[in-house]
Design a protein around this motif. Structure first.
Motif, PDB file in Angstrom:
ATOM      1  N   ILE A  17      -8.233   2.850  -3.183  1.00  0.00           N
ATOM      2  CA  ILE A  17      -7.560   2.498  -4.437  1.00  0.00           C
ATOM      3  C   ILE A  17      -6.810   3.707  -4.978  1.00  0.00           C
ATOM      4  O   ILE A  17      -5.653   3.592  -5.409  1.00  0.00           O
ATOM      5  N   GLU A  22      -4.148  -0.233  -6.729  1.00  0.00           N
ATOM      6  CA  GLU A  22      -5.142  -1.280  -6.990  1.00  0.00           C
ATOM      7  C   GLU A  22      -4.969  -2.530  -6.140  1.00  0.00           C
ATOM      8  O   GLU A  22      -5.874  -3.351  -6.064  1.00  0.00           O
ATOM      9  N   ASN A  23      -3.847  -2.683  -5.501  1.00  0.00           N
ATOM     10  CA  ASN A  23      -3.590  -3.883  -4.712  1.00  0.00           C
ATOM     11  C   ASN A  23      -3.935  -3.703  -3.233  1.00  0.00           C
ATOM     12  O   ASN A  23      -3.689  -4.600  -2.429  1.00  0.00           O
ATOM     13  N   GLY A  25      -5.691  -3.634   0.332  1.00  0.00           N
ATOM     14  CA  GLY A  25      -6.676  -4.453   1.024  1.00  0.00           C
ATOM     15  C   GLY A  25      -7.378  -3.649   2.102  1.00  0.00           C
ATOM     16  O   GLY A  25      -6.895  -2.598   2.525  1.00  0.00           O
ATOM     17  N   GLU A  59      -9.515  -8.086   2.464  1.00  0.00           N
ATOM     18  CA  GLU A  59      -9.745  -8.418   1.060  1.00  0.00           C
ATOM     19  C   GLU A  59      -9.335  -7.230   0.200  1.00  0.00           C
ATOM     20  O   GLU A  59      -9.269  -6.107   0.688  1.00  0.00           O
ATOM     21  N   LYS A  60      -9.081  -7.477  -1.055  1.00  0.00           N
ATOM     22  CA  LYS A  60      -8.706  -6.411  -1.983  1.00  0.00           C
ATOM     23  C   LYS A  60      -9.901  -5.480  -2.202  1.00  0.00           C
ATOM     24  O   LYS A  60     -11.036  -5.935  -2.390  1.00  0.00           O
ATOM     25  N   LYS A  63     -11.860  -6.120  -5.368  1.00  0.00           N
ATOM     26  CA  LYS A  63     -12.757  -7.276  -5.275  1.00  0.00           C
ATOM     27  C   LYS A  63     -14.070  -6.876  -4.597  1.00  0.00           C
ATOM     28  O   LYS A  63     -15.147  -7.199  -5.087  1.00  0.00           O
TER      29      LYS A  63
END
Length: 71
Positions: A17, A22-23, A25, A59-60, A63
């Motif tokens: 991150i 923040e986006n 994966g 996945e992010k 998350k």
């Protein structure tokens, strides 16, 4: 899940991150070196990712971090 794996997942998510935003994966392979030096821990991560949570391959990071921190 072993505490050492939880800490490793959070650490890797934080680094990804911080470096990519923040986006970003990732897959569960991001938590391991490109060699099979701890197959039991790899299987634990894979089981959590695939069998328990039915997550997609990527996945992010936000998350995943949130899921780990909420357990």
């Amino acid at each position: 899940m072993k505490e050492s794996l939880r800490r490793k997942i959070i650490e890797v998510c934080d680094k990804k991150i911080a470096s990519k935003g923040e986006n970003v994966g990732l897959s569960f392979y991001a938590f391991f070196a490109n060699k099979n030096d701890d197959p039991e821990l790899l299987m634990e991560a894979a089981t959590w990712w695939i069998m328990e949570n039915k997550l997609d391959h990527f996945e992010k990071a936000l998350k995943i971090k949130g899921m780990i921190e909420s357990v």
